[in-house]
Design a protein around this motif. Structure first.
Motif, PDB file in Angstrom:
ATOM      1  N   ARG A   1     -17.423  13.055 -15.999  1.00  0.00           N
ATOM      2  CA  ARG A   1     -17.658  14.420 -16.500  1.00  0.00           C
ATOM      3  C   ARG A   1     -19.087  14.530 -17.005  1.00  0.00           C
ATOM      4  NH1 ARG A   1     -12.014  15.624 -19.833  1.00  0.00           N
ATOM      5  NH2 ARG A   1     -10.711  14.740 -18.181  1.00  0.00           N
TER       6      ARG A   1
ATOM      7  N   GLN B   1     -10.039   5.876 -17.296  1.00  0.00           N
ATOM      8  CA  GLN B   1      -8.715   6.315 -17.740  1.00  0.00           C
ATOM      9  C   GLN B   1      -7.656   5.481 -17.034  1.00  0.00           C
ATOM     10  OE1 GLN B   1      -8.115  10.455 -16.724  1.00  0.00           O
ATOM     11  NE2 GLN B   1      -9.045  11.155 -18.631  1.00  0.00           N
TER      12      GLN B   1
ATOM     13  N   GLU C   1      -3.807   6.390 -15.653  1.00  0.00           N
ATOM     14  CA  GLU C   1      -2.792   7.421 -15.482  1.00  0.00           C
ATOM     15  C   GLU C   1      -1.442   6.724 -15.388  1.00  0.00           C
ATOM     16  OE1 GLU C   1      -3.840  10.438 -15.334  1.00  0.00           O
ATOM     17  OE2 GLU C   1      -1.982  11.486 -14.849  1.00  0.00           O
TER      18      GLU C   1
ATOM     19  N   PHE D   1      -1.431  20.886 -21.167  1.00  0.00           N
ATOM     20  CA  PHE D   1      -2.086  20.458 -19.936  1.00  0.00           C
ATOM     21  C   PHE D   1      -1.425  21.254 -18.825  1.00  0.00           C
ATOM     22  CE2 PHE D   1      -2.150  16.702 -22.729  1.00  0.00           C
ATOM     23  CZ  PHE D   1      -3.521  16.494 -22.805  1.00  0.00           C
TER      24      PHE D   1
ATOM     25  N   PHE E   1      -0.649  20.413 -15.933  1.00  0.00           N
ATOM     26  CA  PHE E   1       0.247  19.638 -15.065  1.00  0.00           C
ATOM     27  C   PHE E   1       1.472  19.091 -15.779  1.00  0.00           C
ATOM     28  CE2 PHE E   1      -2.542  16.505 -16.912  1.00  0.00           C
ATOM     29  CZ  PHE E   1      -3.822  17.057 -16.750  1.00  0.00           C
TER      30      PHE E   1
ATOM     31  N   GLY F   1      -2.968  11.751 -23.701  1.00  0.00           N
ATOM     32  CA  GLY F   1      -2.270  12.997 -23.415  1.00  0.00           C
ATOM     33  C   GLY F   1      -1.091  12.688 -22.525  1.00  0.00           C
ATOM     34  N   CYS F   2      -0.027  13.473 -22.670  1.00  0.00           N
ATOM     35  CA  CYS F   2       1.157  13.181 -21.855  1.00  0.00           C
ATOM     36  C   CYS F   2       2.073  14.392 -21.776  1.00  0.00           C
ATOM     37  CB  CYS F   2       1.921  12.000 -22.443  1.00  0.00           C
ATOM     38  SG  CYS F   2       2.512  12.311 -24.122  1.00  0.00           S
TER      39      CYS F   2
HETATM   40  N1  DAH Z   1      -5.691  14.176 -17.132  1.00  0.00           N
HETATM   41  C1  DAH Z   1      -5.787  14.411 -18.561  1.00  0.00           C
HETATM   42  C2  DAH Z   1      -7.242  14.400 -18.991  1.00  0.00           C
HETATM   43  O1  DAH Z   1      -8.040  13.824 -18.366  1.00  0.00           O
HETATM   44  C3  DAH Z   1      -5.016  13.382 -19.307  1.00  0.00           C
HETATM   45  C4  DAH Z   1      -3.572  13.550 -19.103  1.00  0.00           C
HETATM   46  C5  DAH Z   1      -2.836  14.343 -19.948  1.00  0.00           C
HETATM   47  C6  DAH Z   1      -2.932  12.958 -18.030  1.00  0.00           C
HETATM   48  C7  DAH Z   1      -1.502  14.548 -19.768  1.00  0.00           C
HETATM   49  C8  DAH Z   1      -1.582  13.121 -17.828  1.00  0.00           C
HETATM   50  C9  DAH Z   1      -0.857  13.933 -18.712  1.00  0.00           C
HETATM   51  O2  DAH Z   1      -0.916  12.585 -16.817  1.00  0.00           O
HETATM   52  O3  DAH Z   1       0.453  14.090 -18.507  1.00  0.00           O
HETATM   53  O4  DAH Z   1      -7.570  14.964 -19.979  1.00  0.00           O
END
Ligand code: DAH
Length: 355
Positions: free
Chosen positions: A197, A210, A212, A251, A253, A284-285
């Motif tokens: 980023r 990260q 995932e 989020f 997703f 985050g989740c």
């Molecule tokens: N992709 C998110 C970010 O980069 C982090 C994240 C949050 C991933 C929630 C996930 C999720 O799979 O369920 O900020």
């Protein structure tokens, strides 16, 4: 002396002279070539009187064997002496001082990725990978983040073309999409890797890491998510008890979504995880949004599950007491020597991927 004996004497004399490999091969064909002396004698056997034929043939065979053996031993001699000459030239001088030997170190981020992969592998997660250069669909659209969605702006994306179709992935979440598109549920994976980023300060770098996580099966719920994260954090920080809280978040997703904080305190200038009344956000989740599952053709009547995204660099900083994120990417050898890991000196909770 018989003719055969004369031949033998003559060639023994010849072969005992100082010959090179070429000379010996010449003698060999003189004797055993198509029209060679010995070969012609064999052709003559039929013309010899029957009473003498047997004796002649056996004498000829003996002479043939003797000459052949002599030729082979001469060839061997020459070959060996050539090898010995070479070995003599290549002698190693064991008295020379050794070359300086620099042993590398494992970067704390690589170490942390190995530790995370090892912990999740033990509870049944497979490790998946995806490319750093992603398409817009996998990075955003398939993850329920269509054009004009405000979350796109939050990501400070590095686009690679004017049409904004190719980009450096802003998170590891597109590996969820790649995994689900290429397989059939259930899915239980983690995907560690680099993310990008356009952002830079003491706690943000334009390239960071990260991991995932994704678990999709028939009855996976928030309770499973909580249990899994709780287990992971305890294993990672090597503590028996932790304080963890789920804060409602958003989020695109996941629905519902949460951010997870862990409790800590500062003791003698050091962070102690699992105690105290301070909170630190680490991931985050949430439950994977039905729109995401629809995009990858997973039947939402049958399947559901959770996903999470953890910042690896931050975990490494916390565990190994590193306070400036930028140092990770400065490539300063002195820093790496201090904070890096000896390849053979593995921390106590590292079990290795093969176990
Ligand atoms: N992709 C998110 C970010 O980069 C982090 C994240 C949050 C991933 C929630 C996930 C999720 O799979 O369920 O900020």
């Amino acid at each position: 002396m018989s003719d055969l004996k004369k031949i033998k004497e003559e060639f023994i004399l010849k072969l005992n002279k100082k010959l090179n490999l070429e000379n010996i091969n010449q003698v060999k064909s003189e004797l055993f070539g198509k029209n060679g002396i010995i070969s012609s004698q064999f052709k003559n056997i039929g013309k010899i009187k029957e009473s003498e034929r047997k004796k002649f043939a056996s004498e000829l065979n003996l002479i043939k064997d003797d000459l052949q053996n002599l030729i082979n031993s001469k060839i061997n001699e020459i070959e060996n002496s050539e090898i010995n000459k070479k070995l003599d030239k290549e002698k190693i001088d064991v008295t020379l001082p050794e070359r300086p030997f620099i042993k590398g170190k494992i970067h704390p981020v690589s170490q942390t990725i190995d530790e995370i992969s090892s912990i999740f592998s033990e509870i049944g997660f497979n490790v998946e990978e995806g490319p750093d250069v992603e398409n817009e669909y996998n990075n955003f659209t398939a993850l329920n983040t269509p054009d004009n969605h405000p979350a796109r702006d939050m990501h400070d994306t590095f686009y690679l073309d004017e049409k904004k179709q190719k980009l450096l992935r802003t998170h590891t979440s597109p590996v969820q999409i790649r995994t689900m598109l290429k397989g059939k549920p259930p899915f239980k994976i983690i995907a560690p890797g680099r993310t990008y980023r356009s952002d830079s300060d003491q706690t943000h770098a334009p390239m960071f890491h990260q991991v995932e996580g994704l678990y999709i099966d028939k009855n996976i719920n928030m309770g499973h998510l909580k249990g899994c994260l709780n287990y992971f954090i305890k294993e990672f920080f090597e503590v028996n008890k932790i304080k963890m809280r789920f804060r409602p978040s958003h989020f695109p997703f996941t629905e519902p979504s949460a951010e997870v904080d862990i409790g800590y305190e500062i003791k003698d200038g050091k962070i102690v995880i699992g105690e105290g009344d301070k909170w630190l956000e680490i991931l985050g989740c949430g439950m994977v949004h039905p729109n995401v599952l629809k995009n990858v053709k997973v039947d939402i009547e049958k399947y559901q599950g959770y996903a999470f995204g953890i910042g690896i660099d931050r975990l490494a900083m916390l565990k190994y007491g590193i306070n400036d994120l930028r140092a990770f990417f400065d490539c300063d050898y002195r820093w790496l020597n201090h904070f890096g890991f000896d390849p053979l000196d593995v921390p106590t909770n590292y079990r290795g991927l093969s176990r």
